[in-house]
Scaffold this motif. Structure first.
Motif, PDB file in Angstrom:
ATOM      1  N   UNK A 134       0.841  -1.200   0.000  1.00  0.00           N
ATOM      2  CA  UNK A 134       0.000   0.000   0.000  1.00  0.00           C
ATOM      3  C   UNK A 134       0.878   1.253   0.000  1.00  0.00           C
ATOM      4  N   UNK A 135       1.915   1.249   0.823  1.00  0.00           N
ATOM      5  CA  UNK A 135       2.798   2.411   0.891  1.00  0.00           C
ATOM      6  C   UNK A 135       3.497   2.653  -0.438  1.00  0.00           C
ATOM      7  N   UNK A 136       3.855   1.573  -1.132  1.00  0.00           N
ATOM      8  CA  UNK A 136       4.507   1.695  -2.435  1.00  0.00           C
ATOM      9  C   UNK A 136       3.562   2.311  -3.460  1.00  0.00           C
ATOM     10  N   UNK A 137       2.302   1.823  -3.474  1.00  0.00           N
ATOM     11  CA  UNK A 137       1.320   2.377  -4.406  1.00  0.00           C
ATOM     12  C   UNK A 137       0.968   3.814  -4.038  1.00  0.00           C
ATOM     13  N   UNK A 138       0.839   4.092  -2.744  1.00  0.00           N
ATOM     14  CA  UNK A 138       0.506   5.445  -2.283  1.00  0.00           C
ATOM     15  C   UNK A 138       1.582   6.438  -2.703  1.00  0.00           C
ATOM     16  N   UNK A 139       2.847   6.014  -2.645  1.00  0.00           N
ATOM     17  CA  UNK A 139       3.948   6.885  -3.043  1.00  0.00           C
ATOM     18  C   UNK A 139       3.830   7.282  -4.518  1.00  0.00           C
ATOM     19  N   UNK A 140       3.428   6.331  -5.365  1.00  0.00           N
ATOM     20  CA  UNK A 140       3.281   6.630  -6.794  1.00  0.00           C
ATOM     21  C   UNK A 140       2.136   7.604  -7.045  1.00  0.00           C
ATOM     22  N   UNK A 141       1.021   7.437  -6.339  1.00  0.00           N
ATOM     23  CA  UNK A 141      -0.087   8.385  -6.484  1.00  0.00           C
ATOM     24  C   UNK A 141       0.304   9.771  -5.996  1.00  0.00           C
ATOM     25  N   UNK A 142       1.057   9.832  -4.899  1.00  0.00           N
ATOM     26  CA  UNK A 142       1.506  11.129  -4.376  1.00  0.00           C
ATOM     27  C   UNK A 142       2.390  11.848  -5.389  1.00  0.00           C
ATOM     28  N   UNK A 143       3.243  11.085  -6.063  1.00  0.00           N
ATOM     29  CA  UNK A 143       4.105  11.673  -7.090  1.00  0.00           C
ATOM     30  C   UNK A 143       3.279  12.188  -8.270  1.00  0.00           C
ATOM     31  N   UNK A 144       2.249  11.409  -8.670  1.00  0.00           N
ATOM     32  CA  UNK A 144       1.394  11.857  -9.774  1.00  0.00           C
ATOM     33  C   UNK A 144       0.665  13.151  -9.411  1.00  0.00           C
ATOM     34  N   UNK A 145       0.152  13.228  -8.189  1.00  0.00           N
ATOM     35  CA  UNK A 145      -0.527  14.443  -7.740  1.00  0.00           C
ATOM     36  C   UNK A 145       0.411  15.644  -7.770  1.00  0.00           C
ATOM     37  N   UNK A 146       1.632  15.440  -7.298  1.00  0.00           N
ATOM     38  CA  UNK A 146       2.606  16.528  -7.259  1.00  0.00           C
ATOM     39  C   UNK A 146       2.946  17.007  -8.668  1.00  0.00           C
ATOM     40  N   UNK A 147       3.122  16.059  -9.586  1.00  0.00           N
ATOM     41  CA  UNK A 147       3.506  16.436 -10.945  1.00  0.00           C
ATOM     42  C   UNK A 147       2.369  17.095 -11.712  1.00  0.00           C
ATOM     43  N   UNK A 148       1.138  16.578 -11.550  1.00  0.00           N
ATOM     44  CA  UNK A 148       0.028  17.123 -12.328  1.00  0.00           C
ATOM     45  C   UNK A 148      -0.264  18.575 -11.954  1.00  0.00           C
ATOM     46  N   UNK A 149       0.117  18.938 -10.731  1.00  0.00           N
ATOM     47  CA  UNK A 149      -0.087  20.319 -10.273  1.00  0.00           C
ATOM     48  C   UNK A 149       1.123  21.213 -10.568  1.00  0.00           C
ATOM     49  N   UNK A 150       2.206  20.624 -11.065  1.00  0.00           N
ATOM     50  CA  UNK A 150       3.416  21.389 -11.318  1.00  0.00           C
ATOM     51  C   UNK A 150       3.531  21.881 -12.751  1.00  0.00           C
TER      52      UNK A 150
END
Length: 297
Positions: A134-150
């Motif tokens: 779960x932590x591994x998948x959550x990390x990937x979603x967090x990265x996607x959120x950060x990038x889509x807003x950048x």
């Protein structure tokens, strides 16, 4: 079928301007920040986009024709060809989801989502996750959120990599038997049969027509005797070859009746029935109701 644009209008009352500037129209969200009060039951239909959901909570998802209860941390993959819905989300639900059209992985970066093993198995791509997964998948979603807003010029290349990693991790976590790597002959025959069966669906055009409809034809395709096929299926699944065929054809008939404006005669034709009377008799035997009444329910 729900379109990508309709999804945003229905869920968020607006169509984000930045999506017009992106290739493939990708977006990612926190589940808890996108829940509405007085939620309606989501309609059980196909969408024209892919969806990946990292879900923490309890709910029942309807995937195709199966009702699947999930609890705890779950990773789910949804394909445009397969209708899905779920019960209204509780206030305790947490997680992420992303949505994108198939074009997002075309061009110089190709991930053939229609042909990866995740969607070839008869078992829905829904995974209960350990804490570390779960932590591994959550990390990937967090990265996607950060990038889509950048504003990074190559942010969508990064996002494609993160989304791809979710698919590859899921296939890595998939039990080998779900990928047709069977040592037992009966199980191997069963999964080859189910793969052949699923390859015929979904039916998307009126010019399509079901070709493999009877047990003998499947046995011939697999170079085995029909009795051997039937024994293997019965041993592994408890169902005969005909039962599998009837159930899958009936499932597709229900989908076409509910989610297309095709006439019943056209549905009868694409499913390979000789005439409307035969189709009506088949459908009523399987469901207890005739096609016209089912469509009106």
């Amino acid at each position: 079928m729900e379109k990508f644009e309709d999804f945003h209008l229905h869920k968020f009352n607006k169509y984000p301007e930045n999506l017009h500037k992106t290739i493939g129209q990708f977006n990612v969200f926190h589940i808890e920040t996108r829940m509405r009060k007085n939620q309606e039951f989501p309609v059980h239909i196909r969408r024209n986009f892919f969806k990946i959901m990292l879900f923490s909570g309890e709910n029942t998802f309807k995937y195709g024709n199966q009702n699947i209860k999930v609890s705890g941390n779950t990773l789910m993959f949804f394909h445009p060809d397969i209708p899905y819905s779920y019960q209204p989300l509780s206030s305790k639900t947490k997680g992420y989801f992303c949505v994108f059209k198939s074009e997002f992985f075309q061009g110089n970066y190709k991930l053939d989502l229609d042909n990866i093993s995740l969607f070839k198995s008869s078992i829905p791509p829904i995974f209960k996750l350990s804490k570390s997964n779960y932590q591994e998948a959550e990390s990937l979603f967090s990265k996607m959120l950060r990038e889509v807003e950048g504003n990074y010029i190559y942010k969508y290349d990064l996002i494609r990599n993160y989304a791809s990693e979710l698919y590859f991790l899921a296939m890595k976590w998939t039990p080998p038997e779900n990928l047709f790597q069977y040592g037992d002959a009966n199980k191997r025959i069963t999964m080859i049969f189910l793969e052949l069966l699923e390859q015929q669906f979904p039916i998307q055009h009126k010019t399509d027509k079901l070709k493999l409809r009877v047990p003998n034809v499947y046995a011939d395709e697999m170079f085995i005797h029909v009795n051997y096929l039937n024994r293997s299926l019965k041993k592994v699944t408890g169902k005969t070859t005909s039962q599998h065929l009837f159930e899958r054809i009936c499932t597709e008939a229900k989908i076409l009746l509910k989610h297309t404006n095709w006439s019943i005669s056209e549905i009868c034709d694409v499913l390979g029935f000789d005439d409307l009377a035969h189709f009506n008799k088949f459908f009523k035997k399987q469901t207890g109701i005739n096609p016209r009444s089912f469509r009106l329910v």
